[in-house]
Enzyme design. Structure first.
Site, short mmCIF file in Angstrom:
data_model
loop_
_atom_site.label_atom_id
_atom_site.label_comp_id
_atom_site.label_asym_id
_atom_site.label_seq_id
_atom_site.Cartn_x
_atom_site.Cartn_y
_atom_site.Cartn_z
N ASP A 7 0.77 -1.29 0.22
CA ASP A 7 0.09 -0.12 -0.20
C ASP A 7 0.81 1.26 -0.07
OD1 ASP A 7 -2.35 1.37 0.35
OD2 ASP A 7 -1.84 1.70 2.60
N ASP A 9 -0.48 4.82 1.31
CA ASP A 9 -0.53 5.86 2.26
C ASP A 9 -0.29 5.24 3.67
OD1 ASP A 9 -1.04 7.98 0.48
OD2 ASP A 9 -3.02 7.39 0.08
#
Lengths: 173, 173
Positions: A7, A9
């Site tokens: 991922d 953020d």
């Protein structure tokens, strides 16, 4: 070769400091990352929920986030041993596409852009591992979920957890 | 619920007519879709390969493509019986993100944007079926590939093939 999906953020892009800085400046507040433990800015200031989210719709918001400590070195190391994909729920912020792409090219240019995935529902991801800060993405993921510690997830239990990128390296070593 | 991943260009978005129109106008040519059978515009005019590709880097190129005949009706029908994701190799044309997103919202707004995936290497897609015009995406796909006929792929054999959206409906009926 096994595959790791990662991922963006709060995992490789340090989202909270910029978000808090913009919010604190505008509302003359002094909220810190410590205040976000087990909660979120929106839950702390529910009457400003829309305004808090609005920062993320600014096309440039995601362009200059800081890189998470040690993530570049460890992901470079991983990419020599695994197929590495960056999988981000960008569809929630469609104004962010260009900024996120440019950010990845700048800071993770050693990965092919063909390994970048902008999606929404991450159950579409076909990988052996998913390193993510949001446990909701593990629910229908068929591989091994690895929870990357972030303030909002500090109370989540029952997941493989890593606290930083050196712990990611240790996990895969 | 089983899941179907569906490509955009030449599957739900009619790519060739616009591309040929721009090219023919600029170079005073009269190339038709029929000329593209088993080949590509770049292979037909190799000395203009870069120029031919340059059209696709125009941010608005993908915004006003025609919708493939019957695709909306059939995908609506499919979406009531399957999980439907739109999976497009947008990373090859990073300037296209916004146009592709807006096009999908306009013409396939009945699908959640959380089911849109902008990727590069489609082996990352976790689905039971992949409807695509490029056989290269089937190589490492673990589900059933379904080749959607396009001029360039007319000589490909050894794949489940559908020639139009009514044949897609028939396949899943």
């Amino acid at each position: 070769m096994k595959r790791i999906a990662i991922d963006m953020d709060e995992v490789i892009a340090d989202f909270n400091p910029k978000h808090l800085r913009l919010f604190n400046e505008e509302y003359k507040e002094q909220i810190t990352v410590e205040h976000l433990m087990g909660t979120s800015l929106g839950d702390l200031r529910p009457h400003l929920r829309n305004e808090i989210r609005a920062y993320l719709y600014e096309p440039a918001f995601f362009r200059d986030l800081e890189v998470m400590k040690d993530s570049q070195e460890v992901i470079k190391w991983l990419s020599e041993r695994y197929e590495v994909f960056i999988t981000t729920a960008a569809m929630e912020f469609p104004t962010s596409f260009t900024a996120k792409y440019e950010w990845l090219k700048e800071h993770f240019g050693f990965l092919s852009e063909l390994n970048f995935v902008f999606c929404g529902d991450k159950s579409i991801i076909h990988a052996d591992y998913l390193i993510d800060d949001n446990v909701r993405h593990f629910k229908r993921f068929t591989g091994q979920g690895i929870l990357f510690s972030a303030p909002h997830n500090c109370n989540e239990t029952g997941y493989v957890r890593v606290n930083n990128w050196l712990e990611v390296k240790e996990y895969f070593q």
